[in-house]
Design a protein around this motif. Structure first.
Motif, mmCIF file in Angstrom:
data_model
loop_
_atom_site.group_PDB
_atom_site.id
_atom_site.type_symbol
_atom_site.label_atom_id
_atom_site.label_comp_id
_atom_site.label_asym_id
_atom_site.label_seq_id
_atom_site.Cartn_x
_atom_site.Cartn_y
_atom_site.Cartn_z
ATOM 1 N N TRP A 1 -24.675 49.979 33.941
ATOM 2 C CA TRP A 1 -23.970 51.140 33.413
ATOM 3 C C TRP A 1 -24.102 51.201 31.900
ATOM 4 O O TRP A 1 -24.282 52.271 31.323
ATOM 5 C CB TRP A 1 -22.495 51.101 33.794
ATOM 6 N N TYR B 1 -24.831 57.363 33.619
ATOM 7 C CA TYR B 1 -23.525 56.938 34.134
ATOM 8 C C TYR B 1 -22.455 57.995 33.824
ATOM 9 O O TYR B 1 -21.685 58.387 34.695
ATOM 10 C CB TYR B 1 -23.175 55.577 33.533
ATOM 11 N N TRP C 1 -24.153 54.327 41.124
ATOM 12 C CA TRP C 1 -23.796 53.375 40.068
ATOM 13 C C TRP C 1 -22.889 52.272 40.584
ATOM 14 O O TRP C 1 -22.996 51.112 40.146
ATOM 15 C CB TRP C 1 -23.191 54.104 38.864
#
Length: 75
Positions: free
Chosen positions: A43, A50, A68
């Motif tokens: 991330w 993200y 993610w």
């Protein structure tokens, strides 16, 4: 997890620590589900993507955030 994380991050536009709280909650949920705490390094390396995934949650599109979360679980 993806919905909860996204919702917490957009709950306050002031940026008052919701990201830290969301990560802590995500870690708790992961551990309760039998996983280790998440690895957020992907991330950090891909912040624009993200943040875009979090924004997609506003439109109830949780698939980008799911990506993610999976990255953080399996890293």
């Amino acid at each position: 997890m993806r919905q909860t994380y996204g919702a917490l991050n957009v709950a306050s536009s002031a940026g008052t620590g919701n990201g830290r709280l969301s990560r802590l909650l995500a870690d708790v949920m992961a551990v309760q589900a039998g996983y280790v705490p998440l690895d957020y390094s992907s991330w950090e390396r891909n912040k624009e993507a993200y943040f875009a995934a979090i924004s997609q949650g506003l439109n109830c599109n949780y698939e980008p955030m799911e990506y993610w979360v999976r990255q953080a679980l399996w890293t």
